[in-house]
Design a protein around this motif. Sequence first.
Motif, PDB file in Angstrom:
ATOM      1  N   LYS A  10       0.821  -1.206   0.000  1.00 38.87           N
ATOM      2  CA  LYS A  10       0.000   0.000   0.000  1.00 38.87           C
ATOM      3  C   LYS A  10       0.857   1.259   0.000  1.00 38.87           C
ATOM      4  O   LYS A  10       0.476   2.286  -0.574  1.00 38.87           O
ATOM      5  N   ILE A  11       1.985   1.207   0.660  1.00 34.35           N
ATOM      6  CA  ILE A  11       2.906   2.355   0.716  1.00 34.35           C
ATOM      7  C   ILE A  11       4.289   1.877   0.308  1.00 34.35           C
ATOM      8  O   ILE A  11       4.845   0.944   0.906  1.00 34.35           O
ATOM      9  N   TRP A  12       4.842   2.503  -0.712  1.00 35.22           N
ATOM     10  CA  TRP A  12       6.165   2.103  -1.205  1.00 35.22           C
ATOM     11  C   TRP A  12       7.250   2.480  -0.220  1.00 35.22           C
ATOM     12  O   TRP A  12       7.233   3.563   0.378  1.00 35.22           O
TER      13      TRP A  12
END
Length: 295
Positions: A10-12
């Motif tokens: 969801k978040i790099w």
Amino acid sequence: MSEHTYEPPKIWQWNTEVGGEFANINRPIAGATHQADLPVGKHPLQLYSLATPNGVKVTILLEELLALKIKEAEYDAHLIEIMEGTQFSSGFVEVNPNSKIPALVDNTGDYMLPIFESGAILLYLAEKFDAFLPKEPLLKSQCLSWLFWQVGSAPYLGGGFGHFYAYAPEKFEYPIERFTMEVKRQLDVLDRHLANNKYMCGEQYTIADMAVWPWYGALMQNKVYEAAEFLQTHSYKNLLRWTEEIGKRAAVKRGIMVNRTWGELDEQLHERHDASDFEFKTQNKLVESDECYTE
């Protein structure tokens, strides 16, 4: 879903263990990593570069300008070792905040004038010296169109096809197929255009040719990515004719040597500060000199 399918989080997060051959210089932030001033030579034009296709565009133009006896186009070409991170020095970042080669500084006037991005440098020099840029509106528009076509198209060739075909740590079908399709389309675009044009702008040799040739000419000659057979570049007859014709120009032969650190020693001129450097300071000459000195 195959075992190789990647599911993005969801978040790099920056994973320094991933990145392949260029992992040591690729990063998600800009700015300098260390303090270092850029060297400055004796000429008003100072080029900071490496003989990649983008760098070669500019050295070809400078050598073509000098071939026209435009002495104001004399330049110093300083080597930027991108794999060592020289482009992240404070001096280079001051000239080019994007930390990519090539970068040019014009000290002709009362203040330092930095120019970055190869297409911008070509246009700046062509306008400055009134050469290799058509004056007639139709031809000029064609020249600029092809110049910016190259600027927009090359990332598909280099960062897309070249990366996944030649440099990625693992080979995957989808990205190679995707970018091969686009590169083949681009080669066909060029081949069809050159069927009715000697150069990119009809009979005139311009900065459009100097922009396109280092990328697509090198691909045609199998000098990048070793992909000529894979792409069947020999089938693009008009593009091949154009590639070979431009490659025979004396200024082009000199331009591709500047800031070159690979290949045959007599084809490498790591730094260029004078026209005589092509005769006396290529790497084979320097090696011979060192051997004589040690004997």
